[in-house]
Design an enzyme around this catalytic site. Sequence first.
Site, PDB file in Angstrom:
ATOM      1  N   ILE A  23       0.836  -1.205   0.000  1.00 55.93           N
ATOM      2  CA  ILE A  23       0.000   0.000   0.000  1.00 55.93           C
ATOM      3  C   ILE A  23       0.873   1.257   0.000  1.00 55.93           C
ATOM      4  O   ILE A  23       0.590   2.221  -0.720  1.00 55.93           O
ATOM      5  CB  ILE A  23      -0.943  -0.022   1.235  1.00 55.93           C
ATOM      6  CG1 ILE A  23      -1.901  -1.227   1.141  1.00 55.93           C
ATOM      7  CG2 ILE A  23      -1.724   1.278   1.347  1.00 55.93           C
ATOM      8  CD1 ILE A  23      -2.677  -1.516   2.420  1.00 55.93           C
ATOM      9  N   ASN A 100       2.316   4.834   7.208  1.00 55.44           N
ATOM     10  CA  ASN A 100       1.858   3.593   6.561  1.00 55.44           C
ATOM     11  C   ASN A 100       2.583   2.363   7.092  1.00 55.44           C
ATOM     12  O   ASN A 100       1.968   1.307   7.222  1.00 55.44           O
ATOM     13  CB  ASN A 100       2.054   3.711   5.046  1.00 55.44           C
ATOM     14  CG  ASN A 100       1.878   2.380   4.364  1.00 55.44           C
ATOM     15  OD1 ASN A 100       0.769   1.904   4.143  1.00 55.44           O
ATOM     16  ND2 ASN A 100       3.009   1.726   4.045  1.00 55.44           N
ATOM     17  N   SER A 149      -4.630   3.047   8.930  1.00 54.37           N
ATOM     18  CA  SER A 149      -5.092   2.208  10.040  1.00 54.37           C
ATOM     19  C   SER A 149      -5.548   0.876   9.460  1.00 54.37           C
ATOM     20  O   SER A 149      -5.000   0.403   8.453  1.00 54.37           O
ATOM     21  CB  SER A 149      -6.207   2.940  10.789  1.00 54.37           C
ATOM     22  OG  SER A 149      -6.746   2.129  11.807  1.00 54.37           O
ATOM     23  N   SER A 150      -6.585   0.299   9.995  1.00 49.50           N
ATOM     24  CA  SER A 150      -7.105  -0.981   9.489  1.00 49.50           C
ATOM     25  C   SER A 150      -8.518  -1.159  10.021  1.00 49.50           C
ATOM     26  O   SER A 150      -8.835  -0.696  11.130  1.00 49.50           O
ATOM     27  CB  SER A 150      -6.224  -2.123   9.995  1.00 49.50           C
ATOM     28  OG  SER A 150      -6.875  -3.365   9.773  1.00 49.50           O
ATOM     29  N   TYR A 163      -2.083  -6.447  16.975  1.00 48.92           N
ATOM     30  CA  TYR A 163      -2.215  -5.612  15.764  1.00 48.92           C
ATOM     31  C   TYR A 163      -3.412  -4.675  15.880  1.00 48.92           C
ATOM     32  O   TYR A 163      -3.313  -3.464  15.631  1.00 48.92           O
ATOM     33  CB  TYR A 163      -2.354  -6.527  14.553  1.00 48.92           C
ATOM     34  CG  TYR A 163      -2.561  -5.817  13.250  1.00 48.92           C
ATOM     35  CD1 TYR A 163      -1.538  -5.063  12.675  1.00 48.92           C
ATOM     36  CD2 TYR A 163      -3.778  -5.902  12.568  1.00 48.92           C
ATOM     37  CE1 TYR A 163      -1.730  -4.407  11.455  1.00 48.92           C
ATOM     38  CE2 TYR A 163      -3.967  -5.256  11.351  1.00 48.92           C
ATOM     39  CZ  TYR A 163      -2.944  -4.519  10.802  1.00 48.92           C
ATOM     40  OH  TYR A 163      -3.130  -3.876   9.602  1.00 48.92           O
ATOM     41  N   LYS A 167      -3.677  -0.488  15.886  1.00 50.01           N
ATOM     42  CA  LYS A 167      -4.448   0.287  14.908  1.00 50.01           C
ATOM     43  C   LYS A 167      -5.496   1.146  15.615  1.00 50.01           C
ATOM     44  O   LYS A 167      -5.768   2.265  15.185  1.00 50.01           O
ATOM     45  CB  LYS A 167      -5.093  -0.663  13.886  1.00 50.01           C
ATOM     46  CG  LYS A 167      -4.048  -1.332  12.988  1.00 50.01           C
ATOM     47  CD  LYS A 167      -3.320  -0.282  12.172  1.00 50.01           C
ATOM     48  CE  LYS A 167      -2.130  -0.781  11.418  1.00 50.01           C
ATOM     49  NZ  LYS A 167      -1.512   0.217  10.546  1.00 50.01           N
TER      50      LYS A 167
HETATM   51  N1  LIG Z   1      -2.456  -5.690   3.609  1.00 45.82           N
HETATM   52  C1  LIG Z   1      -3.599  -5.623   4.273  1.00 45.82           C
HETATM   53  O1  LIG Z   1      -4.476  -6.499   4.156  1.00 45.82           O
HETATM   54  C2  LIG Z   1      -3.867  -4.446   5.174  1.00 45.82           C
HETATM   55  C3  LIG Z   1      -5.161  -4.275   5.680  1.00 45.82           C
HETATM   56  C4  LIG Z   1      -5.438  -3.191   6.494  1.00 45.82           C
HETATM   57  C5  LIG Z   1      -4.442  -2.309   6.823  1.00 45.82           C
HETATM   58  N2  LIG Z   1      -3.186  -2.496   6.344  1.00 45.82           N
HETATM   59  C6  LIG Z   1      -2.168  -1.516   6.741  1.00 45.82           C
HETATM   60  O2  LIG Z   1      -1.612  -0.938   5.575  1.00 45.82           O
HETATM   61  C7  LIG Z   1      -0.254  -0.563   5.827  1.00 45.82           C
HETATM   62  C8  LIG Z   1       0.638  -1.171   4.753  1.00 45.82           C
HETATM   63  O3  LIG Z   1       0.430  -2.560   4.765  1.00 45.82           O
HETATM   64  P1  LIG Z   1       1.025  -3.507   3.614  1.00 45.82           P
HETATM   65  O4  LIG Z   1       0.203  -4.719   3.628  1.00 45.82           O
HETATM   66  O5  LIG Z   1       1.198  -2.718   2.370  1.00 45.82           O
HETATM   67  O6  LIG Z   1       2.439  -3.827   4.277  1.00 45.82           O
HETATM   68  P2  LIG Z   1       3.654  -4.714   3.726  1.00 45.82           P
HETATM   69  O7  LIG Z   1       3.424  -5.145   2.312  1.00 45.82           O
HETATM   70  O8  LIG Z   1       3.908  -5.733   4.779  1.00 45.82           O
HETATM   71  O9  LIG Z   1       4.840  -3.639   3.737  1.00 45.82           O
HETATM   72  C9  LIG Z   1       5.242  -3.098   4.970  1.00 45.82           C
HETATM   73  C10 LIG Z   1       6.066  -1.880   4.709  1.00 45.82           C
HETATM   74  O10 LIG Z   1       6.432  -1.307   5.969  1.00 45.82           O
HETATM   75  C11 LIG Z   1       7.851  -1.204   6.006  1.00 45.82           C
HETATM   76  N3  LIG Z   1       8.297  -1.291   7.394  1.00 45.82           N
HETATM   77  C12 LIG Z   1       8.085  -2.310   8.259  1.00 45.82           C
HETATM   78  N4  LIG Z   1       8.675  -2.015   9.437  1.00 45.82           N
HETATM   79  C13 LIG Z   1       9.267  -0.796   9.289  1.00 45.82           C
HETATM   80  C14 LIG Z   1      10.045   0.027  10.130  1.00 45.82           C
HETATM   81  N5  LIG Z   1      10.336  -0.327  11.381  1.00 45.82           N
HETATM   82  N6  LIG Z   1      10.506   1.199   9.645  1.00 45.82           N
HETATM   83  C15 LIG Z   1      10.219   1.586   8.375  1.00 45.82           C
HETATM   84  N7  LIG Z   1       9.488   0.835   7.520  1.00 45.82           N
HETATM   85  C16 LIG Z   1       9.030  -0.339   7.985  1.00 45.82           C
HETATM   86  C17 LIG Z   1       8.366  -2.292   5.103  1.00 45.82           C
HETATM   87  O11 LIG Z   1       9.689  -1.970   4.679  1.00 45.82           O
HETATM   88  P3  LIG Z   1      10.689  -3.131   4.109  1.00 45.82           P
HETATM   89  O12 LIG Z   1      10.207  -3.457   2.715  1.00 45.82           O
HETATM   90  O13 LIG Z   1      12.004  -2.469   4.125  1.00 45.82           O
HETATM   91  O14 LIG Z   1      10.576  -4.296   5.037  1.00 45.82           O
HETATM   92  C18 LIG Z   1       7.348  -2.193   3.963  1.00 45.82           C
HETATM   93  O15 LIG Z   1       7.646  -1.094   3.122  1.00 45.82           O
HETATM   94  C19 LIG Z   1       0.052  -1.044   7.235  1.00 45.82           C
HETATM   95  O16 LIG Z   1      -0.149   0.032   8.140  1.00 45.82           O
HETATM   96  C20 LIG Z   1      -0.988  -2.119   7.472  1.00 45.82           C
HETATM   97  O17 LIG Z   1      -1.258  -2.297   8.847  1.00 45.82           O
HETATM   98  C21 LIG Z   1      -2.872  -3.543   5.524  1.00 45.82           C
END
Ligand SMILES: NC(=O)c1ccc[n+]([C@@H]2O[C@H](COP(=O)([O-])OP(=O)(O)OC[C@H]3O[C@@H](n4cnc5c(N)ncnc54)[C@H](OP(=O)(O)O)[C@@H]3O)[C@@H](O)[C@H]2O)c1
Length: 260
Positions: A23, A100, A149-150, A163, A167
């Site tokens: 995202i 994010n 958030s989520s 988690y 959020k």
């Molecule tokens: N995917 C879903 O179904 C979903 C649903 C609801 C909400 N969300 C929310 O959407 C957001 C993005 O989710 P996503 O699914 O796109 O995540 P993702 O694919 O797991 O990617 C996570 C990102 O966060 C970075 N990250 C993790 N720890 C970090 C730290 N300590 N410092 C800096 N960067 C860090 C990672 O960097 P690296 O690549 O360097 O590891 C990566 O760029 C999150 O807040 C998540 O809670 C996701």
Amino acid sequence: MPDFKGLELTGKTAIVTGASRGIGAEIARLLGKRGANVVVNYVSAGSQQRSEDLSKTIREYGVKAVAVQADISKVAECPKLIEAALGISETGKVEILIHNAALGVDANLVEVTEELFATHFDTNVKGPIFLTKAAEPHLPQGGRVVFVSSAAARLGVAGQTVYAATKAANEALARVWAVELGQSHGITVNCVNPGPVATDQWNESDEQFRNDMKPLIDSTPAAARIAEPNDIAPLVAFLCTEDARWSSGGVLCANGGLYN
Ligand SMILES: NC(=O)c1ccc[n+]([C@@H]2O[C@H](COP(=O)([O-])OP(=O)(O)OC[C@H]3O[C@@H](n4cnc5c(N)ncnc54)[C@H](OP(=O)(O)O)[C@@H]3O)[C@@H](O)[C@H]2O)c1
């Protein structure tokens, strides 16, 4: 003649945490496409190349973009992101801050460890608090802070003790900062709350969890499918615009009506 001026991001500078993939990468790309200079944050060495590739793609839109490695869970690393943003800013300010980056490892209550608690709260809650604190002197009138958030913040989903708590904390922070940074600073603070989105976080969640979520996904009012990152990014981009000035302290539905 059509007038889209209230939706313009041209000349603004944005920090997007966790923008190497998923995202966050789509948010960074879209903010750049809409005219903002962008700091593409990542943490793992393995994400350096794709963060640099994304920055190059964003620069092709005619804006500035830079990939910056910083672990937002470490207070001492947050200023790196501010310095990088000021380095590409045309206004001497950082107009947009997108929280994010987050960890989202599932664990039922009986499986929760102190370490899982600490890593998740450090990344998902402590990081945004200290990054916003570091950004505050540089956020101008009209500045925007947006949390990803989520739906998990308010929709009770088994396996999301920690988690979901992080959020819910994000949404509480948005409400508090909408007040603290509102009249005095002219900054709005909001959240979007995706449901399941097809990213690494989702693909790496355990199969049982994904099976459990299927009936919920099938019941999504907007369409019976999982979201893609490009379903979420335009909602974040909108909250960053001048037109969104009267929205603050809120949570914009980003889950197809699954939960509000
Ligand atoms: N995917 C879903 O179904 C979903 C649903 C609801 C909400 N969300 C929310 O959407 C957001 C993005 O989710 P996503 O699914 O796109 O995540 P993702 O694919 O797991 O990617 C996570 C990102 O966060 C970075 N990250 C993790 N720890 C970090 C730290 N300590 N410092 C800096 N960067 C860090 C990672 O960097 P690296 O690549 O360097 O590891 C990566 O760029 C999150 O807040 C998540 O809670 C996701």
